[in-house]
Design a protein around this motif. Structure first.
Motif, PDB file in Angstrom:
ATOM      1  N   LEU A   1       0.837  -1.212   0.000  1.00  0.00           N
ATOM      2  CA  LEU A   1       0.000   0.000   0.000  1.00  0.00           C
ATOM      3  C   LEU A   1       0.870   1.260   0.000  1.00  0.00           C
ATOM      4  O   LEU A   1       0.569   2.231  -0.702  1.00  0.00           O
ATOM      5  CB  LEU A   1      -0.934   0.011   1.206  1.00  0.00           C
ATOM      6  N   ARG A   2       1.934   1.221   0.781  1.00  0.00           N
ATOM      7  CA  ARG A   2       2.855   2.370   0.826  1.00  0.00           C
ATOM      8  C   ARG A   2       3.455   2.617  -0.563  1.00  0.00           C
ATOM      9  O   ARG A   2       3.499   3.746  -1.040  1.00  0.00           O
ATOM     10  CB  ARG A   2       3.947   2.133   1.863  1.00  0.00           C
ATOM     11  N   ASP A   3       3.897   1.531  -1.204  1.00  0.00           N
ATOM     12  CA  ASP A   3       4.464   1.665  -2.544  1.00  0.00           C
ATOM     13  C   ASP A   3       3.429   2.195  -3.532  1.00  0.00           C
ATOM     14  O   ASP A   3       3.745   3.028  -4.385  1.00  0.00           O
ATOM     15  CB  ASP A   3       5.013   0.318  -3.030  1.00  0.00           C
ATOM     16  N   LYS A   4       2.203   1.730  -3.400  1.00  0.00           N
ATOM     17  CA  LYS A   4       1.136   2.206  -4.287  1.00  0.00           C
ATOM     18  C   LYS A   4       0.883   3.694  -4.069  1.00  0.00           C
ATOM     19  O   LYS A   4       0.772   4.456  -5.028  1.00  0.00           O
ATOM     20  CB  LYS A   4      -0.159   1.417  -4.046  1.00  0.00           C
ATOM     21  N   LEU A   5       0.817   4.118  -2.827  1.00  0.00           N
ATOM     22  CA  LEU A   5       0.599   5.532  -2.526  1.00  0.00           C
ATOM     23  C   LEU A   5       1.751   6.406  -3.023  1.00  0.00           C
ATOM     24  O   LEU A   5       1.542   7.564  -3.393  1.00  0.00           O
ATOM     25  CB  LEU A   5       0.390   5.740  -1.026  1.00  0.00           C
ATOM     26  N   ASN A   6       2.965   5.847  -3.019  1.00  0.00           N
ATOM     27  CA  ASN A   6       4.127   6.566  -3.536  1.00  0.00           C
ATOM     28  C   ASN A   6       4.240   6.452  -5.060  1.00  0.00           C
ATOM     29  O   ASN A   6       5.233   6.875  -5.638  1.00  0.00           O
ATOM     30  CB  ASN A   6       5.409   6.058  -2.874  1.00  0.00           C
ATOM     31  N   GLU A   7       3.243   5.835  -5.670  1.00  0.00           N
ATOM     32  CA  GLU A   7       3.158   5.629  -7.117  1.00  0.00           C
ATOM     33  C   GLU A   7       4.319   4.809  -7.670  1.00  0.00           C
ATOM     34  O   GLU A   7       4.696   4.948  -8.826  1.00  0.00           O
ATOM     35  CB  GLU A   7       3.009   6.962  -7.851  1.00  0.00           C
ATOM     36  N   ASP A   8       4.872   3.932  -6.836  1.00  0.00           N
ATOM     37  CA  ASP A   8       5.858   2.969  -7.289  1.00  0.00           C
ATOM     38  C   ASP A   8       5.093   1.678  -7.599  1.00  0.00           C
ATOM     39  O   ASP A   8       5.143   0.697  -6.846  1.00  0.00           O
ATOM     40  CB  ASP A   8       6.927   2.751  -6.210  1.00  0.00           C
ATOM     41  N   TYR A   9       4.383   1.707  -8.709  1.00  0.00           N
ATOM     42  CA  TYR A   9       3.443   0.641  -9.032  1.00  0.00           C
ATOM     43  C   TYR A   9       4.116  -0.703  -9.302  1.00  0.00           C
ATOM     44  O   TYR A   9       3.580  -1.746  -8.918  1.00  0.00           O
ATOM     45  CB  TYR A   9       2.562   1.053 -10.204  1.00  0.00           C
ATOM     46  N   SER A  10       5.265  -0.691  -9.929  1.00  0.00           N
ATOM     47  CA  SER A  10       5.918  -1.975 -10.204  1.00  0.00           C
ATOM     48  C   SER A  10       6.351  -2.643  -8.898  1.00  0.00           C
ATOM     49  O   SER A  10       6.203  -3.857  -8.734  1.00  0.00           O
ATOM     50  CB  SER A  10       7.100  -1.800 -11.155  1.00  0.00           C
ATOM     51  N   LYS A  11       6.863  -1.861  -7.953  1.00  0.00           N
ATOM     52  CA  LYS A  11       7.254  -2.432  -6.656  1.00  0.00           C
ATOM     53  C   LYS A  11       6.019  -2.900  -5.882  1.00  0.00           C
ATOM     54  O   LYS A  11       6.033  -3.969  -5.266  1.00  0.00           O
ATOM     55  CB  LYS A  11       8.034  -1.400  -5.847  1.00  0.00           C
ATOM     56  N   ALA A  12       4.946  -2.104  -5.916  1.00  0.00           N
ATOM     57  CA  ALA A  12       3.704  -2.499  -5.237  1.00  0.00           C
ATOM     58  C   ALA A  12       3.178  -3.806  -5.812  1.00  0.00           C
ATOM     59  O   ALA A  12       2.790  -4.713  -5.063  1.00  0.00           O
ATOM     60  CB  ALA A  12       2.658  -1.397  -5.372  1.00  0.00           C
ATOM     61  N   ASN A  13       3.192  -3.919  -7.120  1.00  0.00           N
ATOM     62  CA  ASN A  13       2.717  -5.137  -7.779  1.00  0.00           C
ATOM     63  C   ASN A  13       3.561  -6.335  -7.364  1.00  0.00           C
ATOM     64  O   ASN A  13       3.036  -7.416  -7.105  1.00  0.00           O
ATOM     65  CB  ASN A  13       2.748  -4.945  -9.301  1.00  0.00           C
ATOM     66  N   GLU A  14       4.854  -6.133  -7.275  1.00  0.00           N
ATOM     67  CA  GLU A  14       5.767  -7.193  -6.850  1.00  0.00           C
ATOM     68  C   GLU A  14       5.446  -7.643  -5.421  1.00  0.00           C
ATOM     69  O   GLU A  14       5.383  -8.847  -5.129  1.00  0.00           O
ATOM     70  CB  GLU A  14       7.202  -6.671  -6.939  1.00  0.00           C
ATOM     71  N   VAL A  15       5.234  -6.694  -4.528  1.00  0.00           N
ATOM     72  CA  VAL A  15       4.926  -7.010  -3.127  1.00  0.00           C
ATOM     73  C   VAL A  15       3.590  -7.744  -3.027  1.00  0.00           C
ATOM     74  O   VAL A  15       3.469  -8.756  -2.332  1.00  0.00           O
ATOM     75  CB  VAL A  15       4.923  -5.735  -2.258  1.00  0.00           C
ATOM     76  N   PHE A  16       2.576  -7.251  -3.737  1.00  0.00           N
ATOM     77  CA  PHE A  16       1.266  -7.897  -3.678  1.00  0.00           C
ATOM     78  C   PHE A  16       1.323  -9.318  -4.232  1.00  0.00           C
ATOM     79  O   PHE A  16       0.663 -10.221  -3.713  1.00  0.00           O
ATOM     80  CB  PHE A  16       0.214  -7.065  -4.406  1.00  0.00           C
ATOM     81  N   ASN A  17       2.119  -9.526  -5.261  1.00  0.00           N
ATOM     82  CA  ASN A  17       2.249 -10.878  -5.803  1.00  0.00           C
ATOM     83  C   ASN A  17       2.974 -11.813  -4.833  1.00  0.00           C
ATOM     84  O   ASN A  17       2.712 -13.016  -4.834  1.00  0.00           O
ATOM     85  CB  ASN A  17       2.926 -10.847  -7.177  1.00  0.00           C
ATOM     86  N   LYS A  18       3.870 -11.282  -4.011  1.00  0.00           N
ATOM     87  CA  LYS A  18       4.502 -12.101  -2.967  1.00  0.00           C
ATOM     88  C   LYS A  18       3.444 -12.591  -1.978  1.00  0.00           C
ATOM     89  O   LYS A  18       3.507 -13.728  -1.507  1.00  0.00           O
ATOM     90  CB  LYS A  18       5.566 -11.299  -2.223  1.00  0.00           C
ATOM     91  N   ILE A  19       2.490 -11.732  -1.688  1.00  0.00           N
ATOM     92  CA  ILE A  19       1.415 -12.131  -0.760  1.00  0.00           C
ATOM     93  C   ILE A  19       0.618 -13.276  -1.360  1.00  0.00           C
ATOM     94  O   ILE A  19       0.262 -14.230  -0.664  1.00  0.00           O
ATOM     95  CB  ILE A  19       0.494 -10.937  -0.425  1.00  0.00           C
ATOM     96  N   LEU A  20       0.342 -13.193  -2.653  1.00  0.00           N
ATOM     97  CA  LEU A  20      -0.440 -14.254  -3.295  1.00  0.00           C
ATOM     98  C   LEU A  20       0.279 -15.597  -3.263  1.00  0.00           C
ATOM     99  O   LEU A  20      -0.371 -16.644  -3.283  1.00  0.00           O
ATOM    100  CB  LEU A  20      -0.800 -13.873  -4.728  1.00  0.00           C
ATOM    101  N   GLN A  21       1.600 -15.574  -3.197  1.00  0.00           N
ATOM    102  CA  GLN A  21       2.344 -16.831  -3.054  1.00  0.00           C
ATOM    103  C   GLN A  21       2.072 -17.463  -1.686  1.00  0.00           C
ATOM    104  O   GLN A  21       2.111 -18.675  -1.546  1.00  0.00           O
ATOM    105  CB  GLN A  21       3.837 -16.590  -3.235  1.00  0.00           C
ATOM    106  N   LEU A  22       1.768 -16.617  -0.699  1.00  0.00           N
ATOM    107  CA  LEU A  22       1.465 -17.107   0.642  1.00  0.00           C
ATOM    108  C   LEU A  22      -0.019 -17.398   0.831  1.00  0.00           C
ATOM    109  O   LEU A  22      -0.400 -18.293   1.584  1.00  0.00           O
ATOM    110  CB  LEU A  22       1.912 -16.079   1.700  1.00  0.00           C
ATOM    111  N   ASP A  23      -0.851 -16.600   0.167  1.00  0.00           N
ATOM    112  CA  ASP A  23      -2.307 -16.711   0.330  1.00  0.00           C
ATOM    113  C   ASP A  23      -2.980 -16.335  -0.984  1.00  0.00           C
ATOM    114  O   ASP A  23      -3.233 -15.162  -1.246  1.00  0.00           O
ATOM    115  CB  ASP A  23      -2.773 -15.787   1.461  1.00  0.00           C
TER     116      ASP A  23
END
Length: 184
Positions: free
Chosen positions: A40-62
């Protein structure tokens, strides 16, 4: 005799052992929360590629986390990656069919894509979830009209009048349909 005593002791502790929740899930939950807020922090900072990477890490867990699919859809939508956004928001709505925010994003996505028929389906869900929101009825009728489905648009306006009564906006919308002017 020794084996009977051992078996009795083992069976006596079995309910206690099996009643415990796995320790790994608590750690995973904490990690998921930490990653989610980082995304969410990355998304708010408009670092969308990093945010997408972080969110996809979550999907690997859940991989059943509707909120994460929603955030992936938002990130992709903001980057104009509409195909990826659509895939993610469809997964979010499949996992949580009663989340208004998910359906609003889906309707907006279809609006941007120009897919008015799909937009009407998303608006049907919004109407189901928030039947007192007059704008959803107007938007659905306008989407039908833009899709060339005049009869459905007029039916939608009739439904709107039955539910909310006559209004100047409704009269104007009906005049637009009868005069052939597309909503804009």
């Amino acid at each position: 005799m020794k084996y009977k005593v051992f078996l009795m002791v083992l069976l006596g502790y079995a309910p206690v052992v099996f009643a415990q929740s796995p320790v790994g899930s608590v750690a995973d939950t904490t990690l998921i929360k930490t990653l989610y807020f980082a995304g969410l922090r990355d998304k708010l900072n408009e670092d969308y590629s990093k945010a997408n990477e972080v969110f996809n890490k979550i999907l690997q867990l859940d991989d059943k986390n509707a909120a994460v699919y929603y955030e992936i859809a938002v990130v992709n939508y903001r980057q104009n990656n509409l195909i990826e956004a659509e895939l993610a928001i469809k997964k979010a709505t499949a996992l949580d069919v009663n989340n208004t925010w998910y359906w609003m994003l889906m309707a907006e996505l279809y609006k941007r894509k120009g897919d008015m028929e799909a937009m009407t389906s998303a608006l049907d869900q919004l109407i189901r979830l928030s039947p007192d929101r007059v704008e959803y009825y107007f938007d659905r009728s306008n989407a039908y009209l833009l899709a060339g489905k005049v009869a459905e648009a007029m039916k939608g306006y009739d439904e709107l009048e039955k539910k909310f009564g006559q209004s100047e906006d409704l009269s104007r919308a009906r005049r637009r349909v009868t005069s052939g002017i597309k909503p804009g």
